[in-house]
Design a protein around this motif. Structure first.
Motif, PDB file in Angstrom:
ATOM      1  N   SER A 360      -5.676 -34.666   5.471  1.00 42.98           N
ATOM      2  CA  SER A 360      -4.852 -35.095   4.387  1.00 42.98           C
ATOM      3  C   SER A 360      -4.476 -34.140   3.433  1.00 42.98           C
ATOM      4  O   SER A 360      -3.143 -33.486   3.336  1.00 42.98           O
ATOM      5  CB  SER A 360      -5.437 -36.352   3.736  1.00 42.98           C
ATOM      6  N   THR A 361      -5.238 -33.858   2.291  1.00 44.52           N
ATOM      7  CA  THR A 361      -5.172 -32.944   1.202  1.00 44.52           C
ATOM      8  C   THR A 361      -6.123 -31.763   1.468  1.00 44.52           C
ATOM      9  O   THR A 361      -6.872 -31.867   1.915  1.00 44.52           O
ATOM     10  CB  THR A 361      -5.337 -33.594  -0.010  1.00 44.52           C
ATOM     11  N   ILE A 362      -5.446 -30.421   1.191  1.00 45.80           N
ATOM     12  CA  ILE A 362      -6.039 -29.305   0.807  1.00 45.80           C
ATOM     13  C   ILE A 362      -5.992 -28.682  -0.466  1.00 45.80           C
ATOM     14  O   ILE A 362      -4.931 -28.764  -1.208  1.00 45.80           O
ATOM     15  CB  ILE A 362      -5.528 -28.378   2.059  1.00 45.80           C
ATOM     16  N   THR A 363      -7.383 -28.349  -0.891  1.00 45.31           N
ATOM     17  CA  THR A 363      -7.341 -27.854  -2.488  1.00 45.31           C
ATOM     18  C   THR A 363      -7.894 -26.455  -2.410  1.00 45.31           C
ATOM     19  O   THR A 363      -8.812 -26.465  -1.361  1.00 45.31           O
ATOM     20  CB  THR A 363      -7.787 -28.754  -3.344  1.00 45.31           C
ATOM     21  N   THR A 364      -7.963 -25.494  -3.049  1.00 48.06           N
ATOM     22  CA  THR A 364      -8.672 -24.353  -3.216  1.00 48.06           C
ATOM     23  C   THR A 364      -9.825 -24.469  -3.972  1.00 48.06           C
ATOM     24  O   THR A 364     -10.007 -25.145  -5.316  1.00 48.06           O
ATOM     25  CB  THR A 364      -7.618 -23.438  -4.051  1.00 48.06           C
ATOM     26  N   GLY A 649     -22.352 -35.066   4.444  1.00 45.82           N
ATOM     27  CA  GLY A 649     -22.334 -36.387   3.841  1.00 45.82           C
ATOM     28  C   GLY A 649     -20.691 -36.501   3.259  1.00 45.82           C
ATOM     29  O   GLY A 649     -20.718 -37.678   2.661  1.00 45.82           O
ATOM     30  N   LYS A 650     -20.055 -35.954   3.515  1.00 43.18           N
ATOM     31  CA  LYS A 650     -18.626 -36.150   3.091  1.00 43.18           C
ATOM     32  C   LYS A 650     -17.585 -35.989   4.477  1.00 43.18           C
ATOM     33  O   LYS A 650     -17.844 -35.362   5.343  1.00 43.18           O
ATOM     34  CB  LYS A 650     -18.244 -35.010   2.369  1.00 43.18           C
ATOM     35  N   ASN A 651     -16.700 -36.678   4.480  1.00 39.91           N
ATOM     36  CA  ASN A 651     -15.632 -36.772   5.346  1.00 39.91           C
ATOM     37  C   ASN A 651     -14.349 -35.451   4.867  1.00 39.91           C
ATOM     38  O   ASN A 651     -13.382 -35.836   4.690  1.00 39.91           O
ATOM     39  CB  ASN A 651     -15.103 -38.108   5.496  1.00 39.91           C
ATOM     40  N   ALA A 652     -15.221 -34.512   4.812  1.00 39.23           N
ATOM     41  CA  ALA A 652     -14.158 -33.445   4.481  1.00 39.23           C
ATOM     42  C   ALA A 652     -14.935 -32.040   5.040  1.00 39.23           C
ATOM     43  O   ALA A 652     -15.879 -31.836   5.490  1.00 39.23           O
ATOM     44  CB  ALA A 652     -14.341 -33.253   2.914  1.00 39.23           C
ATOM     45  N   PHE A 674     -11.140 -23.148   0.950  1.00 40.19           N
ATOM     46  CA  PHE A 674     -10.350 -24.267   0.702  1.00 40.19           C
ATOM     47  C   PHE A 674     -11.228 -25.583   1.115  1.00 40.19           C
ATOM     48  O   PHE A 674     -12.270 -25.500   1.831  1.00 40.19           O
ATOM     49  CB  PHE A 674      -9.164 -24.562   1.552  1.00 40.19           C
ATOM     50  N   ARG A 675     -10.951 -26.758   0.255  1.00 37.36           N
ATOM     51  CA  ARG A 675     -11.478 -27.923   0.896  1.00 37.36           C
ATOM     52  C   ARG A 675     -10.235 -28.749   1.443  1.00 37.36           C
ATOM     53  O   ARG A 675      -9.264 -28.775   0.788  1.00 37.36           O
ATOM     54  CB  ARG A 675     -12.035 -28.630  -0.293  1.00 37.36           C
TER      55      ARG A 675
END
Length: 679
Positions: A360-364, A649-652, A674-675
């Motif tokens: 969905s979202t991508i961040t640095t 532990g994250k959906n990321a 990136f995340r």
């Protein structure tokens, strides 16, 4: 009639003088060929398949098509062997003229016996002093030389050993330089390599992909079929008949010339969308014109070509992410590699998907990196990350705080893909503080153990050596599996035969204890867990504990494989899917321009694969052992993508780039982490 021939000597090409003798050979060597993989130039029907020549049964046979010369059959021994005897049991359709040949790569062949007076029966060629992985019988004249007959062998038996032979590689080709450049060719020259037995061939690579080869007696080669106005980075390797390959020569950068035609085609007009699904967009456009002729069209997104060489004025782009906007343009090319201006741009949004767990979202998270490579999580949610060419290890927190924690000693580059590679934090780090590292050293690639106390690295213990290195194809991923054992991926060091050699650590997935010893249950009692790999750089496990792997192909297909212990994944016999017996096919394959996959991870029902040349993140749905249709995200948005890992532990995910390497050509410090949040 059985005829036994004894080997008396070798000539310049490894052929020798064979004379008839009534005495049998003194010792019985080992039969290497029975029920091994075979390939023939043709088969005279399903009842005359090549496999019947190595089944140990003289009531079956291989037969070629009728009335055609030459015809051949070869057997793949599975590893380089020292060959002392070849026995041929002919059917009535024998060969009057034929050669027996060996090869390390089923491409360059060396004669070890030839005759023009064959008369059928059994030819028992003993006392041979040959080596190779492949043995071929090459017939040029049939005994029954009419249109009703071909060649027919009841048995092709190869005897010898697979250990203790020629293991010395040739010296490095010296003084590689260009002596001529045209618009579609480059002529290279070099100083000859030396070898204890003899150089059989020279392999020529553009970066990590083989594009040509020359005979072992040659010191120059004209490489044809190149693209005008294109840069090539060329290296030369010497290879002997046993499949031993020299270290890489120095790299020579050459740009092909322009053609006399300097006029580009007109820009394609009226680009438009003609169809949209959740994973594809269909495009059409009006044809360009050119003073000589348009040879094809390239479709661009984000300034980079994502589909090349389209011969018509329409195409469908598959593997796109759902519910995502893409902007496309099209350019035309001619034979001189002159490129038109871009067409009008068209923006299309793909349809929605009913599936979940998509980016969905991508961040640095962090910037200022130079070729980050390995990544492994610490218990506090931060990660240790290696930089390939600086040999530094950093700690990166979820909030983006980056701290150098040490430099790995004894690491060195290969001016290609070697250096400081994978890293794996011990599952018991809280008590033992161990981290495991794979890096290139002076003698090859190593797996070592160091101590990280939470602030700095210390100690250095070598666990595994003997993994050959080269400029490219060094593998390098390290991860702990759910069984608590350490897994490593190794490349074949630009020596394809090593991938099939189960005694070699190259071209493999290795599985070991935390002391670097073979893990219990390994299929061969060694470190080797699976084999037949070219350059694997990614491994991961799904929730059921199944092991998945991502692997670079050469020029045809990249792969995602489902790994099972002891299985053979095909290289160099197969690149992508094939029908060769004993080879395990990939679950997913792509053309190399769309992938060149490095790392792979599992998250929320799908595999995620980071693509370098393809400059995209692939998502592949997984249902048990079945893979769904891959979809591509961030196509040409962030450049070359190297490492992708699921945040515990994250959906990321975390995703890193390597745009500072030789292929990315960006300045040091240009890479990022990136995340990506999944929804």
């Amino acid at each position: 009639m059985k005829k036994t021939f004894a080997w008396l000597g070798t000539g310049a090409l490894g052929a020798g003088l064979l004379i008839g003798t009534s005495s049998a050979h003194a010792a019985a060597p080992v039969l290497l060929s029975q029920n091994k993989s075979t390939t023939a130039s043709s088969e005279g029907g399903s009842g005359y398949a090549a496999k019947y020549a190595v089944d140990g049964d003289t009531s079956t046979r291989w037969a070629s098509v009728r009335d055609s010369d030459p015809q051949w059959i070869y057997v793949d021994l599975g590893a380089t062997a020292q060959i002392s005897e070849v026995k041929l049991v002919w059917d009535a359709s024998c060969a009057t003229a034929y050669r027996v040949q060996t090869s390390g790569d089923h491409s360059t062949w060396t004669d070890v016996y030839s005759t023009t007076s064959g008369d059928g029966g059994t030819d028992d060629l003993t006392g041979l002093k040959a080596s190779g992985r492949y043995v071929r019988v090459y017939g040029t004249k049939r005994c029954r030389n009419t249109s009703s007959y071909g060649y027919s062998l009841q048995e092709l038996q190869v005897y010898g050993s697979t250990g203790g032979g020629d293991t010395q590689a040739p010296t490095t080709p010296g003084n590689v330089h260009s002596t001529g450049v045209t618009s579609d060719s480059v002529t290279l020259a070099w100083d000859a390599s030396t070898d204890d037995v003899g150089v059989a061939a020279y392999d020529i690579y553009n970066d990590g992909n083989k594009i040509s080869e020359a005979a072992g007696t040659a010191t120059s080669k004209t490489i044809t079929g190149l693209t005008p106005k294109t840069q090539y980075r060329l290296t030369v390797f010497a290879r002997d008949a046993a499949g031993n390959v020299s270290p890489s020569s120095t790299s020579v950068t050459v740009t092909t010339a322009a053609t006399d035609d300097t006029q580009p085609p007109t820009a394609p007009a009226n680009l438009r969308s003609t169809g949209v699904t959740s994973g594809s967009v269909s495009l059409a456009w009006d044809a360009s014109t050119d003073n000589v002729g348009v040879t094809g069209y390239d479709v661009y997104s984000g300034g980079t070509a994502i589909v090349t060489g389209v011969k018509t004025t329409s195409t469908t782009i598959n593997g796109l992410a759902a519910n995502t906007s893409y902007t496309f343009t099209v350019k035309a090319k001619d034979a001189g590699n002159n490129v038109s201006d871009a067409s009008n741009a068209v923006t299309v949004k793909t349809g929605s998907s009913s599936g979940g767990g998509v980016p969905s979202t991508i961040t640095t998270v962090s910037s200022g990196w130079t070729i980050p490579w390995g990544m492994s999580w610490l218990p506090d949610g931060s990660a240790l990350i290696t930089e390939r060419d600086s040999f530094k290890v950093f700690k990166l927190t979820q909030s983006g705080t980056k701290t150098q924690v040490g430099t790995v000693p004894n690491a060195m580059t290969t001016d290609g893909e070697g250096g400081l590679l994978g890293i794996a934090v011990s599952p018991n780090w809280s008590s033992d503080h161990y981290v495991y590292i794979m890096h290139t050293a002076s003698e090859g690639n190593r797996i070592v153990r160091m101590t990280y106390d939470g602030s700095s690295l210390s100690g250095y213990k070598i666990l595994v050596q003997g993994i050959k290195k080269n400029r490219y194809h060094n593998g390098g991923r390290l991860k702990f599996g759910p069984d608590g054992y350490l897994y490593a991926t190794t490349g074949e060091a630009q020596t394809p035969d090593l991938a099939q050699d189960k005694t070699s650590l190259n071209g493999k997935i290795l599985r070991m204890t935390t002391d670097g010893k073979p893990a219990p249950g390994n299929p061969f009692g060694t470190l080797v867990y699976s084999y037949g790999h070219r350059n694997p750089q990614g491994i991961t496990w799904d929730p059921q504990g199944r092991l998945w792997e991502a692997e670079f192909g050469n020029s045809n297909y990249d792969e995602v494989n489902l790994i099972e212990p002891g299985k053979n994944y095909g290289w160099p016999t197969c690149e992508g899917k094939c029908s060769t017996a004993g080879m395990t096919n990939p679950k997913v394959q792509w053309p190399v321009a769309q992938a060149s996959p490095s790392d792979i991870t599992y998250a929320d029902g799908a595999l995620y694969v980071a693509a370098l040349r393809g400059q995209r993140l692939w998502r592949i749905p997984v249902d048990g052992t079945t893979t769904g249709t891959p979809a591509a995200y961030y196509v040409n948005t962030y450049g070359r993508l190297r490492t992708v890992e699921t945040i515990p532990g994250k959906n990321a995910l975390w995703l890193s780039t390597t745009n500072c390497d030789n292929n990315g050509n960006q300045a040091d410090g240009s890479d990022k982490v990136f995340r990506i949040d999944l929804k």
